[in-house]
Design an enzyme around this catalytic site. Structure first.
Site, short mmCIF file in Angstrom:
data_model
loop_
_atom_site.label_atom_id
_atom_site.label_comp_id
_atom_site.label_asym_id
_atom_site.label_seq_id
_atom_site.Cartn_x
_atom_site.Cartn_y
_atom_site.Cartn_z
N LYS A 108 -1.70 -18.09 -10.31
CA LYS A 108 -1.15 -17.89 -8.45
C LYS A 108 -0.20 -18.92 -8.58
O LYS A 108 0.51 -18.79 -7.65
CB LYS A 108 -2.45 -18.23 -7.96
CG LYS A 108 -3.47 -17.03 -8.13
CD LYS A 108 -4.56 -17.44 -6.84
CE LYS A 108 -5.53 -16.13 -6.84
NZ LYS A 108 -6.76 -16.45 -6.07
N LYS A 189 -6.85 -2.04 -9.47
CA LYS A 189 -8.05 -1.91 -8.80
C LYS A 189 -7.82 -1.66 -7.13
O LYS A 189 -6.75 -2.27 -6.66
CB LYS A 189 -8.93 -3.26 -8.95
CG LYS A 189 -9.60 -3.26 -10.01
CD LYS A 189 -10.12 -4.79 -10.31
CE LYS A 189 -11.10 -5.23 -9.25
NZ LYS A 189 -11.63 -6.63 -9.41
N LYS A 192 -8.56 -5.42 -1.22
CA LYS A 192 -8.52 -5.65 0.40
C LYS A 192 -7.16 -6.58 0.77
O LYS A 192 -6.76 -6.48 1.93
CB LYS A 192 -9.48 -6.41 0.93
CG LYS A 192 -9.98 -7.71 0.46
CD LYS A 192 -11.21 -8.46 0.91
CE LYS A 192 -11.54 -9.60 0.37
NZ LYS A 192 -12.15 -9.75 -0.99
#
Length: 321
Positions: A108, A189, A192
């Protein structure tokens, strides 16, 4: 025996969250298990405070609406004082090298112009989440296993250096659950936090929107409704979703379906029915803010009580109480 699981409100809960985890928590949860909305984890990168607050309430309502016992659920920030205190003690037990080598931090932070300190220290907060209530087991996937190992290392180090205070948790692999893929891109995948929501089915979406998304789902040109994940990933994804909703194997679910149109209609019907009661109960809760606040306060009180004695022992052993 206490199991601890969490969901981060980084976006609206989607079908993969529900079929892969939340539904299992509702069906398999034991009386001492704890489930929480990890809203503080959503602060490690740029976020909108109002949206985070709204998503946290929505996620809490979905957990309850899915059938998880209200007394087993809480919102992480409601016990922020305890967690922050314990996190400081654990940060003073942890080394820089241990958090800097975390795979998620490396991924990240790579290429980012600025990196928040919370992204680096987040695994210590997660260790506090685990160690404060004395969790014995933490069901996690491969992406979080390293964080549980850090919690184990910190628990052992503190216990050895200052005195026994922590249960040393175990990372456990949850039962194989549905691995729901994005309807528009079966190579990734369903998530959200995905910006393109075309292929993401959200738990609280209305039936018409869910049906439209399945109608647009990517398949292929083979024209055969068979479960062949490598050759037909889009079709396989639809069959896996149908399997998760009906309890059949994906191969069995394919039997008798003659076209992609029929497959999409069948899967849409199954998903709409699967989510119908969850959506209704969740919306009822969101429409009754006083009741949702009551449930939230009760869960926070129980979570705080679970960690109170342990935190007191840790502070005493650490020499600051």
């Amino acid at each position: 025996m206490t199991r601890l699981s969490a969901v981060t409100p980084s976006g609206h809960a989607q079908l993969g969250n529900y079929l892969g985890a939340i539904r299992r928590w509702a069906c398999e949860g034991a009386p001492d298990d704890l489930y929480f909305v990890s809203d503080m984890h959503a602060m490690t990168t740029a976020y909108n405070p109002q949206r985070l607050r709204a998503l946290s309430r929505e996620m809490l309502a979905i957990l309850i609406g899915s059938g998880i016992k209200p007394e087993s659920v809480f919102v992480q920030s409601d016990i922020a004082a305890q967690l922050s205190t314990l996190s400081w003690v654990l940060e003073c037990t942890c080394t820089f090298g241990e958090v800097a080598r975390m795979i998620q931090f490396k991924e990240k932070s790579a290429g980012a112009k600025t990196v928040r300190l919370g992204l680096l220290t987040y695994p210590v907060l997660m260790a506090s989440d685990i160690l404060l209530p004395g969790a014995d087991e933490v069901p996690v996937g491969d992406d979080q296993a390293q964080h549980v190992e850090l919690a184990r290392a910190l628990a052992r180090r503190f216990n050895t250096t200052y005195g026994e205070a922590f249960v040393v948790p175990q990372a456990v692999t949850p039962k194989v659950a549905a691995r729901i893929r994005d309807l528009a891109d079966p190579d990734r995948k369903m998530a959200k936090s995905t910006r393109n929501e075309t292929g993401v089915v959200f738990v609280l979406e209305d039936a018409d929107m869910i049906r439209r998304k399945f109608q647009r789902a990517v398949t292929d040109t083979a024209g055969r409704v068979e479960y062949r994940p490598d050759e037909q990933p889009g079709v396989a994804n639809l069959l896996e979703i149908l399997s998760a909703c009906t309890g059949q194997s994906p191969k069995t679910a394919a039997e008798g379906i003659g076209s992609y149109r029929e497959l999409k209609e069948t899967v849409a019907d199954a998903v709409i029915e699967e989510l119908r009661d969850v959506r209704k109960r969740t919306q009822d809760l969101l429409a009754d803010p006083a009741e949702l606040d009551r449930i939230r306060a009760t869960g926070a009180e129980r979570a705080a009580q679970r960690g109170e004695h342990r935190l007191s022992s840790v502070l005493r052993l650490a020499g600051i109480a």
